[in-house]
Scaffold this motif. Structure first.
Motif, short mmCIF file in Angstrom:
data_model
loop_
_atom_site.label_atom_id
_atom_site.label_comp_id
_atom_site.label_asym_id
_atom_site.label_seq_id
_atom_site.Cartn_x
_atom_site.Cartn_y
_atom_site.Cartn_z
N ALA A 100 -20.89 26.13 46.47
CA ALA A 100 -20.81 27.24 45.22
C ALA A 100 -21.85 26.90 44.20
CB ALA A 100 -19.16 27.21 44.70
N VAL A 101 -22.28 27.94 43.53
CA VAL A 101 -23.26 27.92 42.59
C VAL A 101 -22.77 28.56 41.29
CG1 VAL A 101 -25.60 28.76 42.08
CG2 VAL A 101 -25.11 27.82 44.52
N ILE A 102 -22.98 27.63 40.29
CA ILE A 102 -22.88 28.33 38.84
C ILE A 102 -24.19 27.83 38.23
CG2 ILE A 102 -21.76 27.84 36.73
CD1 ILE A 102 -19.21 26.61 38.28
N SER A 103 -24.53 29.15 37.64
CA SER A 103 -25.96 28.80 36.85
C SER A 103 -25.48 29.29 35.52
CB SER A 103 -26.94 30.06 37.29
OG SER A 103 -26.41 31.15 37.14
N GLN A 104 -26.42 28.71 34.54
CA GLN A 104 -25.91 28.69 33.08
C GLN A 104 -27.24 28.98 32.31
OE1 GLN A 104 -26.10 26.35 30.46
NE2 GLN A 104 -27.25 24.85 31.77
N SER A 105 -26.96 29.57 30.93
CA SER A 105 -28.14 29.51 30.29
C SER A 105 -27.65 29.40 28.79
CB SER A 105 -29.22 30.18 30.45
OG SER A 105 -28.73 31.85 29.96
N ILE A 106 -28.38 29.00 27.82
CA ILE A 106 -27.93 28.85 26.33
C ILE A 106 -28.31 30.39 25.89
CG2 ILE A 106 -28.32 26.65 25.91
CD1 ILE A 106 -30.83 27.11 24.46
N GLY A 107 -28.85 31.17 26.53
CA GLY A 107 -29.21 32.76 26.18
C GLY A 107 -28.28 33.45 26.96
N ASN A 108 -28.41 34.73 27.10
CA ASN A 108 -27.97 35.84 27.59
C ASN A 108 -28.19 36.21 29.03
OD1 ASN A 108 -26.30 36.72 25.22
ND2 ASN A 108 -28.04 37.67 24.51
N LEU A 109 -29.15 35.52 29.64
CA LEU A 109 -29.46 35.88 30.98
C LEU A 109 -28.54 35.09 32.07
CD1 LEU A 109 -33.42 36.34 30.84
CD2 LEU A 109 -31.65 38.15 30.94
N SER A 110 -28.15 33.88 31.61
CA SER A 110 -27.12 33.37 32.25
C SER A 110 -27.45 32.65 33.61
CB SER A 110 -25.93 34.06 32.50
OG SER A 110 -26.22 35.25 33.38
N GLY A 111 -28.85 32.45 33.74
CA GLY A 111 -29.38 31.53 34.91
C GLY A 111 -29.44 32.46 36.24
N PHE A 112 -29.81 33.68 36.09
CA PHE A 112 -29.46 34.57 37.24
C PHE A 112 -30.55 34.22 38.08
CE2 PHE A 112 -31.11 38.47 39.51
CZ PHE A 112 -29.98 38.80 40.08
N GLY A 113 -31.88 33.96 37.70
CA GLY A 113 -33.06 33.56 38.64
C GLY A 113 -32.76 32.21 39.29
N ALA A 114 -32.01 31.24 38.41
CA ALA A 114 -31.88 29.99 39.04
C ALA A 114 -30.79 30.08 40.36
CB ALA A 114 -31.49 28.96 38.28
N ASN A 115 -29.92 31.00 39.85
CA ASN A 115 -28.83 30.88 40.97
C ASN A 115 -29.19 31.62 42.46
OD1 ASN A 115 -26.31 32.04 42.11
ND2 ASN A 115 -25.44 31.81 40.10
N HIS A 116 -30.03 32.62 41.94
CA HIS A 116 -30.52 33.22 43.28
C HIS A 116 -31.80 32.33 44.08
CE1 HIS A 116 -28.04 36.86 43.67
NE2 HIS A 116 -28.12 36.52 42.30
N HIS A 117 -32.43 31.51 43.54
CA HIS A 117 -33.22 30.97 43.92
C HIS A 117 -32.72 29.65 44.58
CE1 HIS A 117 -37.32 31.99 41.84
NE2 HIS A 117 -37.01 32.91 42.60
N LEU A 118 -31.92 29.06 44.17
CA LEU A 118 -30.90 28.21 44.76
C LEU A 118 -30.24 28.58 46.13
CD1 LEU A 118 -29.74 25.26 44.84
CD2 LEU A 118 -27.98 25.92 43.18
N ARG A 119 -29.87 29.70 45.99
CA ARG A 119 -29.01 30.29 47.20
C ARG A 119 -30.11 30.67 48.28
NH1 ARG A 119 -24.09 33.12 46.45
NH2 ARG A 119 -23.31 32.63 44.22
N GLN A 120 -31.34 30.87 48.11
CA GLN A 120 -32.36 31.03 49.12
C GLN A 120 -32.67 29.91 49.62
OE1 GLN A 120 -35.79 32.52 46.78
NE2 GLN A 120 -35.47 34.67 47.36
N SER A 121 -32.72 28.74 48.92
CA SER A 121 -32.91 27.40 49.68
C SER A 121 -31.72 26.84 50.37
CB SER A 121 -33.23 26.19 48.81
OG SER A 121 -34.42 26.60 48.15
N LEU A 122 -30.65 27.13 50.07
CA LEU A 122 -29.29 26.92 50.62
C LEU A 122 -28.98 27.84 52.03
CD1 LEU A 122 -26.75 26.62 47.80
CD2 LEU A 122 -27.95 25.09 48.66
N VAL A 123 -29.66 29.22 52.16
CA VAL A 123 -29.57 29.71 53.14
C VAL A 123 -30.32 29.04 54.42
CG1 VAL A 123 -30.14 31.80 54.08
CG2 VAL A 123 -29.06 31.93 52.08
N PHE A 124 -31.40 28.68 53.91
CA PHE A 124 -32.48 27.92 55.07
C PHE A 124 -31.91 26.57 55.37
CE2 PHE A 124 -35.33 24.73 56.34
CZ PHE A 124 -36.20 25.50 57.13
N LEU A 125 -31.00 26.06 54.61
CA LEU A 125 -30.34 24.66 54.99
C LEU A 125 -29.08 24.69 55.50
CD1 LEU A 125 -31.16 22.78 51.41
CD2 LEU A 125 -32.22 22.42 53.74
#
Length: 183
Positions: free
Chosen positions: A109-134
């Motif tokens: 499972a993936v939780i992303s966070q940020s100190i601002g309003n975007l909440s780590g959307f890009g990080a969450n989805h980039h991490l998921r891309q690697s997890l698909v391959f793995l």
């Protein structure tokens, strides 16, 4: 006992990702054991130093830890619209040597966070891309994007009630995913 690794993508001592991971670890039900897994000690992955004759001790210890758990919870900040280099390095170390992917088949499972309003959307989805391959089956719903992370905590470092309620529903869904893969 089902073992769940908690991995923070941040190396910072007072990291919000680490605080979130450790607090979420307490939300798992009886029969689950969580363990925080450090990634900061891992040398950058380099196939030249990861040979049959010599494997860095930190690589071996990390791979053995990942192999010993049943599932993984990743909590990451967002750096430049992606996850951190430290977390990507941990994925690379755990996936090598070729054909010996320690992540293979482990629910995550993936939780992303940020100190601002975007909440780590890009990080969450980039991490998921690697997890698909793995070949890591990853919780799809609910998604966990946490904005304004400093405001998620009480003065004592625990979650505020609304945050805990949301993350409890997230953990409950993750437990369901883990149980599907335990069969």
């Amino acid at each position: 006992m089902v073992k769940v690794a908690l991995i923070s993508g941040s190396l910072r001592k007072e990291s919000y990702s680490t605080k979130i991971a450790k607090n979420v670890g307490a939300l798992f039900p009886e029969g689950y054991e969580t363990q925080f897994v450090e990634i900061g000690q891992l040398p950058l992955y380099n196939e030249d130093i990861d040979t049959e004759e010599h494997v860095p001790e930190a690589y071996t210890a990390f791979r053995d830890t990942i192999k010993s758990v049943d599932a993984v919870l990743f909590v990451t900040p967002e750096y430049n619209r992606s996850t951190t280099g430290a977390l990507k390095n941990a994925l690379d170390v755990g996936s090598r040597p070729y054909g010996q992917n320690a992540w293979d088949g482990k629910p995550a499972a993936v939780i992303s966070q940020s100190i601002g309003n975007l909440s780590g959307f890009g990080a969450n989805h980039h991490l998921r891309q690697s997890l698909v391959f793995l070949n890591v089956p990853t919780l799809q719903q609910p998604e966990a994007y946490l904005a304004n992370s400093p405001q998620l905590f009480e003065d004592d470092g625990t979650f505020k009630p609304d945050t805990e309620k949301f993350l409890q529903s997230f953990v409950d869904a993750f437990v369901t995913l883990i149980e599907k893969h335990q069969l």
